[in-house]
Design a protein around this motif. Structure first.
Motif, short mmCIF file in Angstrom:
data_model
loop_
_atom_site.label_atom_id
_atom_site.label_comp_id
_atom_site.label_asym_id
_atom_site.label_seq_id
_atom_site.Cartn_x
_atom_site.Cartn_y
_atom_site.Cartn_z
N UNK A 196 -33.99 -66.85 -72.62
CA UNK A 196 -33.14 -66.09 -73.53
C UNK A 196 -32.05 -65.39 -72.74
N UNK A 197 -30.86 -65.37 -73.30
CA UNK A 197 -29.76 -64.67 -72.64
C UNK A 197 -30.12 -63.19 -72.52
N UNK A 198 -29.98 -62.64 -71.32
CA UNK A 198 -30.40 -61.27 -71.03
C UNK A 198 -29.75 -60.26 -71.95
N UNK A 199 -28.46 -60.38 -72.19
CA UNK A 199 -27.75 -59.42 -73.03
C UNK A 199 -28.32 -59.41 -74.45
N UNK A 200 -28.56 -60.59 -75.00
CA UNK A 200 -29.10 -60.69 -76.35
C UNK A 200 -30.53 -60.18 -76.41
N UNK A 201 -31.35 -60.59 -75.44
CA UNK A 201 -32.74 -60.13 -75.38
C UNK A 201 -32.79 -58.61 -75.33
N UNK A 202 -32.00 -58.02 -74.46
CA UNK A 202 -32.03 -56.57 -74.25
C UNK A 202 -31.65 -55.81 -75.50
N UNK A 203 -30.61 -56.23 -76.18
CA UNK A 203 -30.17 -55.51 -77.38
C UNK A 203 -31.18 -55.66 -78.52
N UNK A 256 -22.74 -50.74 -83.40
CA UNK A 256 -21.49 -51.50 -83.30
C UNK A 256 -21.58 -52.64 -82.28
N UNK A 257 -22.72 -53.33 -82.32
CA UNK A 257 -22.89 -54.52 -81.49
C UNK A 257 -21.95 -55.59 -82.04
N UNK A 258 -21.11 -56.18 -81.21
CA UNK A 258 -20.15 -57.17 -81.71
C UNK A 258 -20.84 -58.34 -82.41
N UNK A 259 -20.32 -58.71 -83.57
CA UNK A 259 -20.88 -59.85 -84.30
C UNK A 259 -20.80 -61.13 -83.48
N UNK A 260 -19.88 -61.18 -82.55
CA UNK A 260 -19.73 -62.36 -81.70
C UNK A 260 -20.95 -62.60 -80.82
N UNK A 261 -21.77 -61.56 -80.61
CA UNK A 261 -22.97 -61.73 -79.78
C UNK A 261 -24.00 -62.62 -80.50
N UNK A 262 -24.03 -62.55 -81.83
CA UNK A 262 -24.93 -63.36 -82.64
C UNK A 262 -24.11 -64.06 -83.74
#
Length: 105
Positions: A18-25, A57-63
């Motif tokens: 899993x991508x670390x940034x996505x997993x962490x959030x 305000x997590x960017x929608x572009x992340x998911x």
């Protein structure tokens, strides 16, 4: 981008990259959302995580893909169970979760 080898409580031999940034959030959102006492249905957890992502305000572009928040919620949920950070209510369907209680750890 770095990745995390997520565990799966149902299949201990399996690892998911899993991508670390996505997993962490998603992990942070789940742990902020789950109760210490009582239980939360997975469907409600997913909704709460989405609300948390919006509030932070997590960017929608992340998911960006439909279903990607749900998929990450499930993958992180299985990993957090394997790491004993969260637990599922025994013999309950649909799935209900909570943070692991410190007095039982």
């Amino acid at each position: 981008m770095t990745s995390i080898q997520a565990r799966n409580v149902n299949h201990p031999e399996h690892r998911e990259n899993l991508k670390t940034e996505k997993y962490t959030v998603i992990r942070e959102a789940m742990l902020a959302s789950l109760p210490d006492d009582g239980w939360m249905p997975f469907s409600e957890l997913e909704e709460t995580v989405r609300a948390w992502l919006n509030a932070q305000q997590v960017p929608e572009a992340l998911f960006p893909k439909p279903g990607s928040v749900r998929w990450y919620c499930k993958a992180v949920q299985l990993d957090l169970e394997a790491r004993r950070e969260i637990e599922r209510q025994p013999k309950k369907s649909p799935l209900h979760l909570r943070k692991c209680r410190a007095d039982l750890a």
